[in-house]
Design an enzyme around this catalytic site. Structure first.
Site, PDB file in Angstrom:
ATOM      1  N   HIS A 183       0.937  -1.289  -0.016  1.00 17.72           N
ATOM      2  CA  HIS A 183      -0.057   0.042   0.044  1.00 17.72           C
ATOM      3  C   HIS A 183       0.801   1.284   0.029  1.00 17.72           C
ATOM      4  CE1 HIS A 183      -4.132  -1.979   1.539  1.00 17.72           C
ATOM      5  NE2 HIS A 183      -4.111  -1.391   0.121  1.00 17.72           N
ATOM      6  N   ARG A 290     -10.058  -6.435 -11.562  1.00 14.59           N
ATOM      7  CA  ARG A 290      -9.796  -7.927 -11.007  1.00 14.59           C
ATOM      8  C   ARG A 290     -10.675  -8.158 -10.079  1.00 14.59           C
ATOM      9  NH1 ARG A 290      -4.094  -6.173 -13.087  1.00 14.59           N
ATOM     10  NH2 ARG A 290      -3.550  -7.615 -14.191  1.00 14.59           N
ATOM     11  N   ARG A 325     -14.033  -8.339 -14.966  1.00 14.30           N
ATOM     12  CA  ARG A 325     -13.558  -9.610 -15.327  1.00 14.30           C
ATOM     13  C   ARG A 325     -14.021 -10.721 -14.046  1.00 14.30           C
ATOM     14  NH1 ARG A 325      -7.187 -10.932 -15.695  1.00 14.30           N
ATOM     15  NH2 ARG A 325      -7.515 -10.694 -13.507  1.00 14.30           N
ATOM     16  N   GLU A 424      -5.620 -14.493 -23.940  1.00  8.74           N
ATOM     17  CA  GLU A 424      -4.367 -14.641 -23.220  1.00  8.74           C
ATOM     18  C   GLU A 424      -3.946 -16.172 -23.310  1.00  8.74           C
ATOM     19  OE1 GLU A 424      -5.114 -13.839 -19.052  1.00  8.74           O
ATOM     20  OE2 GLU A 424      -7.115 -14.716 -18.959  1.00  8.74           O
ATOM     21  N   ASN A 447       0.053 -10.244 -20.134  1.00  8.18           N
ATOM     22  CA  ASN A 447       0.744 -10.883 -19.084  1.00  8.18           C
ATOM     23  C   ASN A 447       0.853 -12.580 -19.232  1.00  8.18           C
ATOM     24  OD1 ASN A 447       0.910  -8.434 -18.408  1.00  8.18           O
ATOM     25  ND2 ASN A 447      -0.510  -8.824 -16.667  1.00  8.18           N
ATOM     26  N   ASP A 448      -0.168 -12.990 -19.388  1.00 10.99           N
ATOM     27  CA  ASP A 448      -0.366 -14.539 -19.661  1.00 10.99           C
ATOM     28  C   ASP A 448      -0.029 -14.787 -20.871  1.00 10.99           C
ATOM     29  OD1 ASP A 448      -1.101 -15.729 -16.972  1.00 10.99           O
ATOM     30  OD2 ASP A 448      -2.854 -14.605 -17.150  1.00 10.99           O
ATOM     31  N   ARG A 458       5.852 -16.182 -16.031  1.00 10.21           N
ATOM     32  CA  ARG A 458       5.865 -14.881 -15.864  1.00 10.21           C
ATOM     33  C   ARG A 458       6.330 -14.568 -14.473  1.00 10.21           C
ATOM     34  NH1 ARG A 458      -0.847 -13.482 -15.558  1.00 10.21           N
ATOM     35  NH2 ARG A 458      -0.052 -11.677 -14.106  1.00 10.21           N
ATOM     36  N   CYS A 495      -5.355  -5.251 -21.824  1.00  6.92           N
ATOM     37  CA  CYS A 495      -5.189  -5.043 -20.399  1.00  6.92           C
ATOM     38  C   CYS A 495      -3.958  -5.559 -19.478  1.00  6.92           C
ATOM     39  CB  CYS A 495      -6.382  -5.510 -19.477  1.00  6.92           C
ATOM     40  SG  CYS A 495      -6.942  -6.948 -19.923  1.00  6.92           S
TER      41      CYS A 495
HETATM   42  C1  PEP Z   1      -2.916 -10.751 -18.328  1.00  6.80           C
HETATM   43  O1  PEP Z   1      -2.777 -12.053 -18.296  1.00  6.80           O
HETATM   44  O2  PEP Z   1      -2.275 -10.188 -19.175  1.00  6.80           O
HETATM   45  C2  PEP Z   1      -3.860 -10.037 -17.509  1.00  6.80           C
HETATM   46  C3  PEP Z   1      -4.281  -8.790 -17.439  1.00  6.80           C
HETATM   47  O3  PEP Z   1      -4.320 -10.921 -16.281  1.00  6.80           O
HETATM   48  P1  PEP Z   1      -3.669 -11.135 -15.053  1.00  6.80           P
HETATM   49  O4  PEP Z   1      -2.280 -10.286 -15.065  1.00  6.80           O
HETATM   50  O5  PEP Z   1      -4.594 -10.772 -13.902  1.00  6.80           O
HETATM   51  O6  PEP Z   1      -3.468 -12.751 -15.207  1.00  6.80           O
HETATM   52 MG    MG Z   2      -4.245 -13.085 -17.069  1.00  9.14          MG
END
Ligand code: PEP
Ligand code: MG
Length: 533
Positions: A183, A290, A325, A424, A447-448, A458, A495
């Site tokens: 935080h 999220r 989501r 993803e 990200n995924d 990751r 995202c």
């Molecule tokens: C992603 O996978 O890019 C994503 C936005 O979801 P998270 O990072 O929550 O897995």
């Molecule tokens: Mg993801």
């Protein structure tokens, strides 16, 4: 002169100022046992301290939601029970009982896999420190009373310290401990105070009053700089401030490219407080809410009503799109109240939509809550981790089932709510054309997607240098998805972290991405890139 290179924090800004060495009072508990006759006195001492702290936090809760969470921790039965049991049955004095209980609870959080939950241990310790100071009759240092420009150097800071800070005097923060999603980091970024956390050995390297230069973006620190170095940092600082002013002046402007395309700039959020803090940046909506944090912060599956209240509050705050989501748990995210079987490959295992489609009752509660909130704003539903048309179809069928129920119950919702999906997984990229005919929108989760396309975990530091969303394979996948979406006439957003990466934005614009959703701190930078491309 000493130079340190440290991990970056996604915070920006440069500071040159003397150190304010933040020293906590000694809160070591008295190490003495108590007799039976003293038990009620110690219980009373703890109860009094708890009441005072609850009152104090109640006042502070009016200024920040963090303190409402702290008040909950202080009032939590588990803490109370743990302290009182130690006093009653183990002959511990109130201070010792408190210290042990706080450590036990904090360690419980610290042992969780998810980084966000791990860092909630700091909130428990924050409350513990407040209670301990009360019990010992000590005053905690007050960063709110600083009257001279400084860089605060501390072992760790607590949210209660940070929120009181005056950004006019506190020009930077360096902590020896703490993580980027604590935080403190989040608050400092919101207040535009450059921060570097987890800087090993910093406490031994500086004294109160040492001159320090820091650049949060580069992750560099110079202690007792030579004149020339100090001059360089001051010049960088002035350039940074000029750039910020220019960026702030662009806030009211819609993000339109030179070619005249309106780009949607959205924020990624984890709770209502994030939404509130993203609003002043001038966002076009929330591209990723999220929802899992709602599940992770509780000790039970949040009920339909609990979720509805949160989604409704968020929907009312945002005049434009709020993309929720559905639960994305599993992988590295666990629920404290639900036992997951140990898996060899959790990221390839039971996670996200796979869980939701099995736990139908809970899934329907979430969908009903989202649908009910859609009567209060522009709400969209988004499914994570989709690999097959069957999953998307099942998800959509459940949305329809919930709509029917709500209709029959006479409860309002948006009949035309959009239902989209994250892209993803490699499967969703390869089948993007087919998915685009069934989904109302796409949002690329880089990200995924990067980890699955490149077969690079990751979260594994050992292969972090191979984790690259600019890899040609990832870029090709993104291009393919955007083309498929546009052919079917749907919007394509992103995202994943890549959307807020200033190095990647021009490429994504050139590919035709419609929406960029990122942490609120990146929006100003992306807006200026959009306007210049
Ligand atoms: C992603 O996978 O890019 C994503 C936005 O979801 P998270 O990072 O929550 O897995
Ligand atoms: Mg993801």
């Amino acid at each position: 002169m000493k130079q340190l290179q440290v991990e970056k924090t996604a915070s920006r800004g440069i500071a040159v100022a003397p150190v304010y060495y933040y020293q906590e009072p000694d809160l070591t508990p008295e190490d003495r046992g108590i007799s039976e006759e003293q038990v009620s006195g110690e219980l009373e001492k703890f109860e009094n301290a708890r009441k005072c702290v609850m009152e104090e936090l109640g006042q502070l809760a009016k200024t920040s939601e963090i303190f409402a969470a702290h008040q909950e921790i202080a009032g939590d039965f588990m803490l109370q029970d743990s302290v009182c049991t130690r006093i009653r049955t183990q002959g511990k004095n109130a201070q010792l009982a408190l210290t042990e209980s706080i450590e036990e609870i904090a360690n419980l959080f610290a042992g969780m896999d998810d980084e966000y939950m791990r860092e909630r241990a700091a909130d428990v310790r924050d409350v513990g420190k407040r209670l301990a100071a009360r019990l010992k009759g000590k005053k905690l240092p007050d960063l709110g009373s600083l009257q001279e420009e400084c860089i605060v150097v501390a072992r760790d800071l607590y949210s209660s310290d940070t929120v009181k800070m005056n950004a006019h005097f506190v020009r930077g923060i360096i902590t020896q401990e703490g993580g980027v999603t604590s935080h403190v980091s989040i608050l400092a970024k919101m207040m535009n105070i450059p921060i570097l956390v987890g800087v090993q050995g910093i406490l031994e390297q500086v004294r109160d009053g040492s001159l320090v230069c820091m650049d949060a973006e580069e992750g560099s620190i110079v202690i007792d700089p030579e004149d020339e170095v100090q001059k360089q940092y001051l010049e960088k600082k002035a350039a940074y401030e000029r750039e910020r002013e220019l960026l702030l002046a662009l806030r009211g402007k819609p993000a339109v490219t030179k070619a005249g395309k309106r780009i949607s700039l959205c924020a990624n959020v984890g709770n209502v407080e994030d939404v509130r803090q993203a609003l002043p940046v001038g966002i076009d909506g929330v591209g990723l809410f999220r929802s899992e944090f709602l599940y992770m912060e509780r000790d039970h599956f949040p009920t339909e009503e609990e979720q509805f209240q949160v989604y409704k509050e968020a929907a009312e705050l945002i005049p434009s799109e709020l993309t929720i989501r559905t639960l994305d748990i599993g992988g590295d995210k666990e629920l404290p109240y639900f036992s997951f079987e140990k898996e060899e490959n959790p990221f390839l295992g039971w996670r996200a939509i796979r869980i939701s489609l099995e736990l139908r009752e809970q899934f329907k509660e979430q969908l009903r809550a989202i649908l009910r909130a859609s009567a209060f704003g522009h709400v969209r539903i988004m499914f994570p981790m989709i690999i097959s048309l069957w999953e998307l179809g099942e998800g959509r069928a459940l949305v329809e089932e919930c709509k029917k129920e709500l209709r029959e119950e006479g409860i309002a919702f948006d009949e035309n709510i959009e239902v989209g999906m994250m892209i993803e997984t490699p499967a969703s990229v390869l089948q993007a054309h087919a998915f685009a005919r069934e989904a109302d929108f796409f949002s690329i989760g880089t990200n995924d997607l990067t980890q699955y396309l490149l077969a690079v975990d990751r979260g594994n530091k050992k292969v972090a240098n191979r984790y690259d969303f600019m890899h040609p394979a990832v870029l090709q996948a993104i291009r393919q998805v955007i083309e498929a979406g546009h052919t079917a006439g749907i919007k394509v957003g992103m995202c994943g972290e890549m959307a807020g990466d200033t190095g990647a934005v021009p490429t994504l614009l050139e590919m035709g991405l419609d929406e960029f959703s990122m942490s609120a701190g990146a929006v100003d930078y992306v807006r200026s890139l959009v306007l210049n491309n």
